[in-house]
Design a protein around this motif. Structure first.
Motif, PDB file in Angstrom:
ATOM      1  N   SER A 225       1.322  25.147  39.138  1.00 14.81           N
ATOM      2  CA  SER A 225       1.929  24.537  37.951  1.00 14.81           C
ATOM      3  C   SER A 225       1.280  25.055  36.679  1.00 14.81           C
ATOM      4  O   SER A 225       0.055  25.071  36.562  1.00 14.81           O
ATOM      5  CB  SER A 225       1.796  23.009  38.014  1.00 14.81           C
ATOM      6  OG  SER A 225       2.451  22.505  39.162  1.00 14.81           O
ATOM      7  N   ILE A 226       2.108  25.443  35.730  1.00 18.86           N
ATOM      8  CA  ILE A 226       1.618  25.987  34.470  1.00 18.86           C
ATOM      9  C   ILE A 226       1.898  25.040  33.306  1.00 18.86           C
ATOM     10  O   ILE A 226       1.040  24.817  32.450  1.00 18.86           O
ATOM     11  CB  ILE A 226       2.243  27.370  34.202  1.00 18.86           C
ATOM     12  CG1 ILE A 226       1.699  28.380  35.213  1.00 18.86           C
ATOM     13  CG2 ILE A 226       1.977  27.837  32.767  1.00 18.86           C
ATOM     14  CD1 ILE A 226       2.342  29.743  35.124  1.00 18.86           C
ATOM     15  N   ALA A 227       3.098  24.453  33.280  1.00 20.96           N
ATOM     16  CA  ALA A 227       3.448  23.593  32.147  1.00 20.96           C
ATOM     17  C   ALA A 227       4.601  22.675  32.522  1.00 20.96           C
ATOM     18  O   ALA A 227       5.319  22.906  33.514  1.00 20.96           O
ATOM     19  CB  ALA A 227       3.828  24.433  30.932  1.00 20.96           C
ATOM     20  N   TYR A 228       4.769  21.646  31.719  1.00 21.13           N
ATOM     21  CA  TYR A 228       5.960  20.798  31.771  1.00 21.13           C
ATOM     22  C   TYR A 228       6.683  20.926  30.435  1.00 21.13           C
ATOM     23  O   TYR A 228       6.053  20.940  29.375  1.00 21.13           O
ATOM     24  CB  TYR A 228       5.581  19.331  32.007  1.00 21.13           C
ATOM     25  CG  TYR A 228       5.176  19.033  33.433  1.00 21.13           C
ATOM     26  CD1 TYR A 228       6.130  18.735  34.401  1.00 21.13           C
ATOM     27  CD2 TYR A 228       3.829  19.052  33.808  1.00 21.13           C
ATOM     28  CE1 TYR A 228       5.759  18.471  35.709  1.00 21.13           C
ATOM     29  CE2 TYR A 228       3.457  18.791  35.115  1.00 21.13           C
ATOM     30  CZ  TYR A 228       4.430  18.501  36.051  1.00 21.13           C
ATOM     31  OH  TYR A 228       4.060  18.248  37.351  1.00 21.13           O
ATOM     32  N   VAL A 229       7.985  21.042  30.506  1.00 21.58           N
ATOM     33  CA  VAL A 229       8.801  21.126  29.291  1.00 21.58           C
ATOM     34  C   VAL A 229       9.650  19.860  29.201  1.00 21.58           C
ATOM     35  O   VAL A 229      10.497  19.609  30.059  1.00 21.58           O
ATOM     36  CB  VAL A 229       9.710  22.372  29.298  1.00 21.58           C
ATOM     37  CG1 VAL A 229      10.469  22.467  27.972  1.00 21.58           C
ATOM     38  CG2 VAL A 229       8.892  23.632  29.532  1.00 21.58           C
ATOM     39  N   GLU A 230       9.387  19.058  28.178  1.00 20.48           N
ATOM     40  CA  GLU A 230      10.138  17.827  27.964  1.00 20.48           C
ATOM     41  C   GLU A 230      11.277  18.071  26.974  1.00 20.48           C
ATOM     42  O   GLU A 230      11.151  18.891  26.056  1.00 20.48           O
ATOM     43  CB  GLU A 230       9.231  16.723  27.433  1.00 20.48           C
ATOM     44  CG  GLU A 230       8.203  16.229  28.429  1.00 20.48           C
ATOM     45  CD  GLU A 230       7.387  15.067  27.880  1.00 20.48           C
ATOM     46  OE1 GLU A 230       6.844  14.309  28.694  1.00 20.48           O
ATOM     47  OE2 GLU A 230       7.293  14.929  26.638  1.00 20.48           O
ATOM     48  N   SER A 231      12.358  17.353  27.159  1.00 25.79           N
ATOM     49  CA  SER A 231      13.481  17.444  26.232  1.00 25.79           C
ATOM     50  C   SER A 231      14.085  16.059  26.030  1.00 25.79           C
ATOM     51  O   SER A 231      14.175  15.269  26.969  1.00 25.79           O
ATOM     52  CB  SER A 231      14.551  18.411  26.760  1.00 25.79           C
ATOM     53  OG  SER A 231      14.940  18.075  28.080  1.00 25.79           O
ATOM     54  N   SER A 232      14.470  15.759  24.787  1.00 27.70           N
ATOM     55  CA  SER A 232      15.080  14.471  24.445  1.00 27.70           C
ATOM     56  C   SER A 232      16.539  14.686  24.067  1.00 27.70           C
ATOM     57  O   SER A 232      16.863  15.619  23.310  1.00 27.70           O
ATOM     58  CB  SER A 232      14.330  13.809  23.286  1.00 27.70           C
ATOM     59  OG  SER A 232      12.988  13.549  23.650  1.00 27.70           O
TER      60      SER A 232
END
Length: 259
Positions: A225-232
Protein backbone atom coordinates in the motif's frame (compact mmCIF):
# COMPACT_ATOMS: atom_id res chain seq x y z
CA UNK A 1 -48.69 -52.61 -27.40
CA UNK A 2 -47.11 -53.62 -24.12
CA UNK A 3 -43.83 -52.03 -25.22
CA UNK A 4 -45.57 -48.77 -26.04
CA UNK A 5 -47.30 -48.74 -22.65
CA UNK A 6 -44.00 -49.48 -20.91
CA UNK A 7 -42.30 -46.56 -22.65
CA UNK A 8 -45.23 -44.28 -21.82
CA UNK A 9 -45.15 -45.24 -18.12
CA UNK A 10 -41.35 -44.81 -18.03
CA UNK A 11 -41.56 -41.37 -19.62
CA UNK A 12 -44.29 -40.33 -17.17
CA UNK A 13 -42.22 -41.61 -14.23
CA UNK A 14 -39.08 -39.66 -15.19
CA UNK A 15 -41.08 -36.49 -15.91
CA UNK A 16 -42.71 -36.74 -12.49
CA UNK A 17 -39.36 -37.38 -10.83
CA UNK A 18 -37.87 -34.33 -12.55
CA UNK A 19 -40.78 -32.14 -11.46
CA UNK A 20 -40.53 -33.36 -7.86
CA UNK A 21 -36.77 -32.74 -7.84
CA UNK A 22 -37.35 -29.21 -9.15
CA UNK A 23 -39.91 -28.49 -6.44
CA UNK A 24 -37.54 -29.74 -3.73
CA UNK A 25 -34.72 -27.61 -5.16
CA UNK A 26 -36.90 -24.48 -5.03
CA UNK A 27 -38.08 -25.32 -1.52
CA UNK A 28 -34.48 -25.90 -0.39
CA UNK A 29 -33.41 -22.54 -1.83
CA UNK A 30 -36.31 -20.82 -0.09
CA UNK A 31 -35.36 -22.50 3.18
CA UNK A 32 -31.76 -21.34 2.83
CA UNK A 33 -32.76 -17.74 2.09
CA UNK A 34 -32.95 -15.71 5.27
CA UNK A 35 -33.71 -12.13 6.29
CA UNK A 36 -30.43 -10.35 7.04
CA UNK A 37 -31.96 -6.93 7.71
CA UNK A 38 -35.52 -5.83 8.47
CA UNK A 39 -36.25 -2.14 9.01
CA UNK A 40 -39.28 0.11 9.06
CA UNK A 41 -38.76 3.56 7.57
CA UNK A 42 -40.70 6.07 5.49
CA UNK A 43 -38.88 5.87 2.16
CA UNK A 44 -41.76 6.94 -0.10
CA UNK A 45 -42.36 10.33 1.50
CA UNK A 46 -46.02 9.81 2.44
CA UNK A 47 -45.36 9.91 6.20
CA UNK A 48 -46.17 6.21 6.67
CA UNK A 49 -43.75 3.46 7.62
CA UNK A 50 -42.62 1.13 4.86
CA UNK A 51 -40.95 -2.23 5.52
CA UNK A 52 -37.53 -2.90 4.07
CA UNK A 53 -35.93 -6.33 3.89
CA UNK A 54 -32.45 -7.40 2.86
CA UNK A 55 -32.49 -11.14 2.21
CA UNK A 56 -29.61 -13.43 1.38
CA UNK A 57 -29.16 -16.98 0.15
CA UNK A 58 -25.90 -18.57 1.37
CA UNK A 59 -23.75 -20.52 -1.05
CA UNK A 60 -24.50 -23.57 1.07
CA UNK A 61 -25.91 -24.22 4.51
CA UNK A 62 -23.73 -22.56 7.15
CA UNK A 63 -21.67 -20.59 4.61
CA UNK A 64 -20.93 -16.90 5.21
CA UNK A 65 -20.85 -16.00 1.52
CA UNK A 66 -24.26 -15.09 0.10
CA UNK A 67 -24.55 -16.10 -3.53
CA UNK A 68 -27.63 -13.95 -4.01
CA UNK A 69 -28.90 -10.90 -2.16
CA UNK A 70 -32.33 -9.30 -2.55
CA UNK A 71 -33.50 -5.87 -1.47
CA UNK A 72 -37.28 -5.79 -0.97
CA UNK A 73 -39.34 -2.70 -0.16
CA UNK A 74 -42.94 -3.27 0.89
CA UNK A 75 -44.55 0.17 0.91
CA UNK A 76 -47.41 1.17 3.18
CA UNK A 77 -49.66 1.17 0.10
CA UNK A 78 -48.99 -2.54 -0.39
CA UNK A 79 -46.75 -2.09 -3.43
CA UNK A 80 -43.81 -4.47 -3.48
CA UNK A 81 -40.42 -3.54 -4.98
CA UNK A 82 -37.67 -6.16 -5.38
CA UNK A 83 -34.09 -5.68 -6.54
CA UNK A 84 -31.58 -8.47 -7.07
CA UNK A 85 -28.03 -7.56 -6.01
CA UNK A 86 -24.68 -9.26 -6.53
CA UNK A 87 -23.54 -11.80 -3.98
CA UNK A 88 -21.12 -11.03 -1.16
CA UNK A 89 -20.74 -10.77 2.60
CA UNK A 90 -22.45 -8.79 5.35
CA UNK A 91 -24.86 -6.54 3.42
CA UNK A 92 -25.52 -3.26 5.24
CA UNK A 93 -28.19 -0.63 4.62
CA UNK A 94 -28.32 3.03 5.57
CA UNK A 95 -31.24 5.43 5.17
CA UNK A 96 -30.04 8.89 4.15
CA UNK A 97 -31.40 11.63 1.92
CA UNK A 98 -28.49 11.59 -0.49
CA UNK A 99 -30.21 13.29 -3.43
CA UNK A 100 -31.45 16.04 -1.08
CA UNK A 101 -35.12 15.85 -2.08
CA UNK A 102 -36.52 15.56 1.45
CA UNK A 103 -37.09 11.76 1.34
CA UNK A 104 -34.70 9.15 2.73
CA UNK A 105 -32.92 7.00 0.15
CA UNK A 106 -31.61 3.44 0.54
CA UNK A 107 -27.83 3.12 0.47
CA UNK A 108 -26.41 -0.41 0.58
CA UNK A 109 -22.86 -1.76 0.89
CA UNK A 110 -21.93 -5.41 0.34
CA UNK A 111 -18.43 -6.73 1.05
CA UNK A 112 -16.99 -8.66 -1.89
CA UNK A 113 -14.32 -10.44 0.15
CA UNK A 114 -10.68 -10.96 -0.78
CA UNK A 115 -7.56 -9.12 0.35
CA UNK A 116 -8.55 -5.90 -1.43
CA UNK A 117 -11.20 -5.03 1.14
CA UNK A 118 -13.64 -3.96 -1.57
CA UNK A 119 -17.41 -3.52 -1.46
CA UNK A 120 -20.24 -3.11 -3.94
CA UNK A 121 -22.43 -0.06 -3.33
CA UNK A 122 -26.03 0.62 -4.35
CA UNK A 123 -28.34 3.62 -4.01
CA UNK A 124 -32.11 3.69 -4.58
CA UNK A 125 -34.99 6.08 -4.00
CA UNK A 126 -38.63 5.06 -3.70
CA UNK A 127 -40.08 8.57 -3.54
CA UNK A 128 -43.81 8.61 -4.42
CA UNK A 129 -43.65 4.79 -4.45
CA UNK A 130 -41.58 4.84 -7.67
CA UNK A 131 -38.35 2.85 -7.55
CA UNK A 132 -35.36 4.66 -9.11
CA UNK A 133 -31.75 3.57 -9.23
CA UNK A 134 -29.68 6.65 -8.37
CA UNK A 135 -26.43 4.67 -8.74
CA UNK A 136 -23.28 5.82 -6.96
CA UNK A 137 -20.40 7.93 -8.32
CA UNK A 138 -17.80 6.13 -10.40
CA UNK A 139 -14.33 5.84 -8.84
CA UNK A 140 -11.77 8.47 -9.74
CA UNK A 141 -9.88 7.91 -12.99
CA UNK A 142 -6.25 7.67 -11.91
CA UNK A 143 -3.20 7.16 -14.15
CA UNK A 144 0.02 5.91 -12.56
CA UNK A 145 3.55 4.89 -13.49
CA UNK A 146 6.73 3.84 -11.74
CA UNK A 147 9.74 6.07 -12.43
CA UNK A 148 13.49 5.49 -12.33
CA UNK A 149 15.08 6.10 -8.95
CA UNK A 150 12.39 4.26 -6.96
CA UNK A 151 9.71 6.86 -7.56
CA UNK A 152 6.17 6.82 -8.89
CA UNK A 153 3.83 9.34 -10.45
CA UNK A 154 0.05 9.54 -10.11
CA UNK A 155 -2.39 11.80 -11.97
CA UNK A 156 -6.07 12.17 -11.09
CA UNK A 157 -7.71 12.81 -14.44
CA UNK A 158 -10.89 14.20 -12.84
CA UNK A 159 -8.95 17.15 -11.39
CA UNK A 160 -5.79 17.13 -13.53
CA UNK A 161 -3.64 17.06 -10.37
CA UNK A 162 -0.40 15.09 -10.19
CA UNK A 163 1.45 13.59 -7.22
CA UNK A 164 4.89 12.03 -6.95
CA UNK A 165 5.83 9.34 -4.44
CA UNK A 166 9.31 8.67 -3.10
CA UNK A 167 9.62 4.90 -2.72
CA UNK A 168 13.35 4.61 -1.99
CA UNK A 169 12.80 2.78 1.31
CA UNK A 170 11.18 -0.04 -0.71
CA UNK A 171 14.22 -0.34 -2.96
CA UNK A 172 15.41 -3.72 -1.65
CA UNK A 173 11.98 -5.24 -2.06
CA UNK A 174 11.56 -3.84 -5.57
CA UNK A 175 15.05 -5.01 -6.61
CA UNK A 176 14.32 -8.49 -5.25
CA UNK A 177 11.07 -8.64 -7.21
CA UNK A 178 12.82 -7.59 -10.40
CA UNK A 179 10.87 -4.36 -10.79
CA UNK A 180 14.12 -2.37 -10.64
CA UNK A 181 17.78 -3.10 -11.32
CA UNK A 182 20.16 -0.71 -9.61
CA UNK A 183 17.42 1.88 -9.42
CA UNK A 184 16.41 1.62 -13.05
CA UNK A 185 13.06 0.18 -14.14
CA UNK A 186 13.40 -3.12 -15.96
CA UNK A 187 10.30 -2.25 -18.00
CA UNK A 188 7.43 0.27 -17.83
CA UNK A 189 5.08 -0.55 -14.97
CA UNK A 190 1.99 0.93 -13.36
CA UNK A 191 0.79 1.03 -9.77
CA UNK A 192 -2.35 -0.81 -8.74
CA UNK A 193 -5.41 1.46 -8.53
CA UNK A 194 -8.36 -0.10 -6.73
CA UNK A 195 -12.00 1.00 -6.96
CA UNK A 196 -13.81 2.30 -3.88
CA UNK A 197 -12.94 0.28 -0.80
CA UNK A 198 -15.31 2.41 1.24
CA UNK A 199 -18.07 4.80 0.24
CA UNK A 200 -19.94 6.46 3.08
CA UNK A 201 -22.70 9.08 3.51
CA UNK A 202 -21.29 12.27 5.07
CA UNK A 203 -22.06 15.98 5.20
CA UNK A 204 -20.11 17.43 2.31
CA UNK A 205 -21.27 21.03 2.21
CA UNK A 206 -23.31 22.81 4.88
CA UNK A 207 -26.14 20.48 5.87
CA UNK A 208 -26.18 18.70 2.51
CA UNK A 209 -25.38 15.01 2.54
CA UNK A 210 -23.16 13.40 -0.04
CA UNK A 211 -20.71 10.52 -0.32
CA UNK A 212 -17.06 10.21 0.58
CA UNK A 213 -15.10 7.44 -1.11
CA UNK A 214 -11.64 5.99 -0.54
CA UNK A 215 -9.48 4.21 -3.12
CA UNK A 216 -6.25 2.41 -2.31
CA UNK A 217 -3.11 2.75 -4.41
CA UNK A 218 -0.70 -0.18 -4.19
CA UNK A 219 2.75 -0.70 -5.67
CA UNK A 220 4.31 -3.96 -6.81
CA UNK A 221 1.67 -6.15 -5.14
CA UNK A 222 -1.67 -5.76 -3.41
CA UNK A 223 -0.30 -5.49 0.14
CA UNK A 224 2.28 -2.89 -0.97
CA UNK A 225 0.00 0.00 0.00
CA UNK A 226 1.28 3.41 -1.00
CA UNK A 227 -1.62 5.83 -0.54
CA UNK A 228 -5.35 6.31 -0.16
CA UNK A 229 -7.18 8.75 -2.40
CA UNK A 230 -10.35 10.21 -0.90
CA UNK A 231 -13.04 11.93 -2.92
CA UNK A 232 -16.18 13.84 -1.85
CA UNK A 233 -19.31 13.86 -4.00
CA UNK A 234 -22.60 15.79 -4.05
CA UNK A 235 -25.71 14.68 -5.97
CA UNK A 236 -26.78 17.71 -7.99
CA UNK A 237 -28.93 18.07 -11.12
CA UNK A 238 -29.45 14.29 -11.29
CA UNK A 239 -25.73 13.50 -11.32
CA UNK A 240 -22.78 13.20 -8.98
CA UNK A 241 -20.52 16.24 -8.75
CA UNK A 242 -16.94 15.84 -7.51
CA UNK A 243 -16.26 18.42 -4.79
CA UNK A 244 -12.68 17.66 -3.77
CA UNK A 245 -9.97 15.02 -3.44
CA UNK A 246 -7.37 14.26 -0.80
CA UNK A 247 -4.30 12.02 -1.11
CA UNK A 248 -3.02 10.40 2.05
CA UNK A 249 0.32 8.68 1.57
CA UNK A 250 1.18 5.89 3.98
CA UNK A 251 4.35 6.69 5.92
CA UNK A 252 5.83 8.65 3.02
CA UNK A 253 6.18 12.28 1.89
CA UNK A 254 4.09 13.38 -1.06
CA UNK A 255 4.84 16.25 -3.42
CA UNK A 256 1.76 17.72 -5.06
CA UNK A 257 1.98 19.69 -8.27
CA UNK A 258 -0.88 21.07 -10.34
CA UNK A 259 -0.62 20.84 -14.09
Amino acid sequence: MKKELLFAFAAFFFMSLSAITGVYAVEEANMLESVIVKEQMDVTGDGKLDTIYVKGEPFEEGAIFLRSITLEILSATGKDHKINLEGGYEPRIDFKDLNNDGVKDLFLAVNTGGSGGLSNHYLYTVKDDQLTDLTVPAPLVIQTSFLNGYKANMTIENTNESYQFDLRNRAKDYERLGLYHNGKLNEPAELMVLPFGTLKPVKVTGNQLGLKGSQRISGAYNADSIAYVESSWLYENAQWKLLDTNVMELRRNTTKKKK
